[in-house]
Design a protein around this motif. Structure first.
Motif, PDB file in Angstrom:
ATOM      1  N   SER A 140      52.406  71.264 -10.399  1.00  0.00           N
ATOM      2  CA  SER A 140      53.411  71.722 -10.305  1.00  0.00           C
ATOM      3  C   SER A 140      52.741  73.666 -10.020  1.00  0.00           C
ATOM      4  CB  SER A 140      53.696  71.452 -11.647  1.00  0.00           C
ATOM      5  OG  SER A 140      54.602  70.153 -11.273  1.00  0.00           O
ATOM      6  N   TYR A 141      53.895  73.944 -10.065  1.00  0.00           N
ATOM      7  CA  TYR A 141      53.737  75.851 -10.012  1.00  0.00           C
ATOM      8  C   TYR A 141      54.760  76.176 -10.928  1.00  0.00           C
ATOM      9  CZ  TYR A 141      51.495  74.807  -5.923  1.00  0.00           C
ATOM     10  OH  TYR A 141      50.209  74.590  -5.053  1.00  0.00           O
TER      11      TYR A 141
ATOM     12  N   THR B 245      58.927  66.802 -11.040  1.00  0.00           N
ATOM     13  CA  THR B 245      58.333  66.595 -11.900  1.00  0.00           C
ATOM     14  C   THR B 245      57.158  67.224 -12.968  1.00  0.00           C
ATOM     15  OG1 THR B 245      57.177  65.537  -9.293  1.00  0.00           O
ATOM     16  CG2 THR B 245      55.409  65.307 -10.886  1.00  0.00           C
ATOM     17  N   PHE B 246      57.589  68.610 -12.649  1.00  0.00           N
ATOM     18  CA  PHE B 246      57.276  68.887 -14.234  1.00  0.00           C
ATOM     19  C   PHE B 246      58.338  68.446 -15.094  1.00  0.00           C
ATOM     20  CE2 PHE B 246      58.095  73.181 -16.727  1.00  0.00           C
ATOM     21  CZ  PHE B 246      56.853  73.235 -17.129  1.00  0.00           C
ATOM     22  N   PHE B 247      59.466  68.992 -15.304  1.00  0.00           N
ATOM     23  CA  PHE B 247      61.102  68.836 -15.463  1.00  0.00           C
ATOM     24  C   PHE B 247      60.871  67.397 -15.681  1.00  0.00           C
ATOM     25  CE2 PHE B 247      62.217  73.069 -13.690  1.00  0.00           C
ATOM     26  CZ  PHE B 247      61.605  73.904 -14.745  1.00  0.00           C
ATOM     27  N   ASP B 248      60.371  65.966 -14.871  1.00  0.00           N
ATOM     28  CA  ASP B 248      60.060  65.284 -15.520  1.00  0.00           C
ATOM     29  C   ASP B 248      59.712  64.311 -16.650  1.00  0.00           C
ATOM     30  OD1 ASP B 248      62.757  64.625 -14.035  1.00  0.00           O
ATOM     31  OD2 ASP B 248      61.568  63.999 -12.171  1.00  0.00           O
ATOM     32  N   ASN B 249      58.349  65.245 -16.659  1.00  0.00           N
ATOM     33  CA  ASN B 249      57.702  64.717 -17.880  1.00  0.00           C
ATOM     34  C   ASN B 249      57.772  65.656 -19.349  1.00  0.00           C
ATOM     35  OD1 ASN B 249      56.084  62.800 -16.195  1.00  0.00           O
ATOM     36  ND2 ASN B 249      54.518  64.508 -15.062  1.00  0.00           N
TER      37      ASN B 249
ATOM     38  N   PHE C 242      51.830  75.266 -20.891  1.00  0.00           N
ATOM     39  CA  PHE C 242      52.211  74.291 -19.897  1.00  0.00           C
ATOM     40  C   PHE C 242      51.569  74.938 -18.854  1.00  0.00           C
ATOM     41  CE2 PHE C 242      56.034  76.244 -22.573  1.00  0.00           C
ATOM     42  CZ  PHE C 242      56.949  74.960 -22.529  1.00  0.00           C
ATOM     43  N   ASP C 243      51.176  73.374 -18.720  1.00  0.00           N
ATOM     44  CA  ASP C 243      49.949  73.483 -17.439  1.00  0.00           C
ATOM     45  C   ASP C 243      50.495  73.645 -15.995  1.00  0.00           C
ATOM     46  OD1 ASP C 243      47.149  73.480 -16.163  1.00  0.00           O
ATOM     47  OD2 ASP C 243      47.259  71.436 -16.009  1.00  0.00           O
TER      48      ASP C 243
ATOM     49  N   SER D 218      59.829  66.723 -22.386  1.00  0.00           N
ATOM     50  CA  SER D 218      61.084  66.287 -23.447  1.00  0.00           C
ATOM     51  C   SER D 218      62.449  67.665 -22.993  1.00  0.00           C
ATOM     52  CB  SER D 218      60.535  65.957 -25.379  1.00  0.00           C
ATOM     53  OG  SER D 218      60.435  67.217 -25.145  1.00  0.00           O
ATOM     54  N   PRO D 219      63.311  67.530 -23.779  1.00  0.00           N
ATOM     55  CA  PRO D 219      64.025  67.903 -23.777  1.00  0.00           C
ATOM     56  C   PRO D 219      64.007  69.468 -24.633  1.00  0.00           C
ATOM     57  CG  PRO D 219      65.308  66.053 -24.084  1.00  0.00           C
ATOM     58  CD  PRO D 219      64.395  65.505 -24.185  1.00  0.00           C
ATOM     59  N   ASP D 220      63.497  69.085 -25.816  1.00  0.00           N
ATOM     60  CA  ASP D 220      62.666  70.569 -26.787  1.00  0.00           C
ATOM     61  C   ASP D 220      61.979  70.859 -26.011  1.00  0.00           C
ATOM     62  OD1 ASP D 220      64.688  69.513 -28.661  1.00  0.00           O
ATOM     63  OD2 ASP D 220      63.298  68.766 -29.778  1.00  0.00           O
ATOM     64  N   GLU D 221      60.709  70.536 -25.145  1.00  0.00           N
ATOM     65  CA  GLU D 221      59.796  70.762 -24.357  1.00  0.00           C
ATOM     66  C   GLU D 221      60.522  72.124 -23.294  1.00  0.00           C
ATOM     67  OE1 GLU D 221      56.138  71.396 -25.161  1.00  0.00           O
ATOM     68  OE2 GLU D 221      57.227  71.645 -26.722  1.00  0.00           O
ATOM     69  N   GLN D 222      61.466  71.365 -22.763  1.00  0.00           N
ATOM     70  CA  GLN D 222      62.064  71.661 -21.605  1.00  0.00           C
ATOM     71  C   GLN D 222      62.758  72.935 -21.894  1.00  0.00           C
ATOM     72  OE1 GLN D 222      64.502  69.408 -19.001  1.00  0.00           O
ATOM     73  NE2 GLN D 222      66.393  71.635 -18.814  1.00  0.00           N
TER      74      GLN D 222
END
Length: 462
Positions: free
Chosen positions: A2-3, A90-94, A175-176, A96-100
């Motif tokens: 992901s970018y 794909t990035f957001f699906d992985n 964030f990788d 959690s709401p808090d991490e997003q």
């Protein structure tokens, strides 16, 4: 992989209201089919929460507070530079709401540090579309107090550096993500225009497939009709007698025709969906975006002409085949299966929605707890401030007392000298008394400022 994606767009006064309506979802969008109304409550602003603001009022306040130049602002001046922050689904699906949320907060802090927190007017996160994203708006004010988007945002090289710096920032915060790819010589097309062009290309492809399928059906119909005149019938089909091989051929054609009709219906459905998307996009283009119409006037004119021709052609062919297509039992069965699948998905969605509501309630409880802790911290800060003020007062009183005590000791030594002289002590014998005076005064204040601690107190310290 992901970018990390960061884009910037400059807005003048004419585009402000439309941007406000879109970002804050102030009206139902007729032009963006990606917006899910049932998820509108998931949107939020990192600065204003759920509160809606007046963009023009916020912009004017920033200008009045931060712009120092007396020069009149031009009508076509860039008032807001809006950053789009996102990645892929794909990035957001992985996350959690808090991490997003932390990802978007990290991005907002990056923009605030780079362009000044005082110039940021909103940071709106959209969770009601296919891919979560954030719109961050800043008023482009220079360090010396001038309104200049050209200087604040910079040229193409500055935007390349912006990409580098943003990727390094989010990576440093865990964030990788890979840096977004630069596309030399390629302009970013407005989202509505991009969707319109994409829909047009998809419709062209669907139309070509539709034409091929119709051609096949015509060929099947012609061959089927020719079977009616076959000589020497040997097998009964309805009221006609056919040879065995001719009968098999007819069954073959009929089967292929049914399959082709199903394909035509599917293509017709896709064409209808594309027509709806295109009509929505046309309404959006007609409602606003003066700047877009100027830049893409030629494309818009050509696109409307093509759409008009395609709509006429689609309507003509759809009317001819609609009756035949909707009689297909295979289509009805597939429709029923689709309804069952839809109901299953709907039930799953209700479960997910209930979980979201529960998490939302838990977040509110945490927010109340945080508010209580903030109140306690505020009380402790106030007590600390009172103690600090009292310490300052005592320090000042002690310093004043020291000055008075020193003066009293020196005066006492002066009286002793006077008495010694009065009883006939020689002056040369009184010379060393001045040195004794300074040592005595210094030693006295050393004892006062550093009193000896009792053995019990020393034991407690140990």
């Amino acid at each position: 992989m992901s970018y990390s994606i960061i884009r910037v767009q400059k807005m003048n006064g004419q585009a402000i209201k439309g941007m406000q309506i879109h970002n804050q979802r102030e009206k139902d969008s007729q032009t963006n089919p990606d917006i899910r109304k049932e998820d509108l409550h998931l949107n939020y602003d990192l600065i204003h929460g759920q509160e809606k603001i007046d963009y023009k009022q916020e912009i004017q306040q920033v200008i009045s507070e931060n712009v120092k130049s007396d020069k009149k602002i031009r009508k076509d001046a860039v008032l807001v530079s809006e950053f789009l922050i996102t990645s892929d689904t794909t990035f957001f699906d992985n996350l959690s709401p808090d991490e997003q949320k932390r990802y978007f907060e990290t991005a907002k802090d990056f923009i605030a540090d780079r362009y000044g927190q005082q110039n940021v007017i909103y940071a709106t996160v959209h969770n009601d579309e296919k891919t979560p994203h954030m719109h961050v708006g800043i008023v482009p004010v220079t360090e010396d107090g001038r309104l200049s988007a050209k200087e604040v945002i910079g040229n193409r090289m500055a935007l390349v550096k912006l990409q580098d710096a943003f990727n390094a920032h989010v990576k440093a915060h865990g964030f990788d993500l890979e840096r977004g790819l630069s596309r030399k010589g390629r302009k970013h097309v407005d989202m509505a225009k991009f969707k319109q062009l994409t829909a047009f290309e998809a419709e062209k492809q669907a139309m070509a497939t539709y034409e091929q399928t119709v051609s096949k059906i015509k060929a099947i119909e012609e061959k089927t009709k020719a079977l009616e005149d076959l000589p020497d019938p040997t097998r009964m089909v309805g009221r006609a007698m056919l040879k065995s091989e001719d009968y098999d051929t007819l069954v073959n054609y009929a089967t292929n025709g049914a399959v082709a009709e199903v394909e035509v219906m599917d293509l017709q459905r896709k064409l209808a969906e594309k027509d709806q998307e295109i009509m929505q996009l046309k309404n959006e283009m007609q409602d606003g975006q003066d700047k877009i119409r100027k830049n893409y006037a030629g494309i818009e004119y050509r696109n409307e002409e093509i759409l008009s021709n395609l709509e006429k052609l689609t309507d003509e062919k759809a009317n001819k085949k609609a009756e035949k297509i909707f009689k297909s039992m295979d289509v009805v069965e597939k429709h029923e299966e689709a309804v069952i699948e839809y109901n299953k998905l709907r039930a799953e969605y209700k479960i997910v929605y209930a979980d979201r509501e529960r998490l939302k309630s838990e977040n509110k409880s945490l927010a109340r707890s945080n508010a209580g802790l903030k109140a306690e911290n505020k009380t402790l800060e106030e007590d600390k401030s009172v103690l600090q003020n009292r310490i300052i007062e005592l320090t000042n009183e002690f310093a004043a007392w020291k000055d008075r005590a020193k003066m009293a000791l020196h005066n006492q030594f002066k009286r002793i000298v006077i008495r010694l002289k009065a009883v006939g002590i020689a002056p040369d014998k009184l010379k060393g008394l001045a040195q004794v005076e300074e040592k005595f005064v210094a030693a006295s204040f050393h004892e006062i400022e550093n009193p000896k601690k009792s053995e019990k107190f020393q034991e407690m310290e140990r």
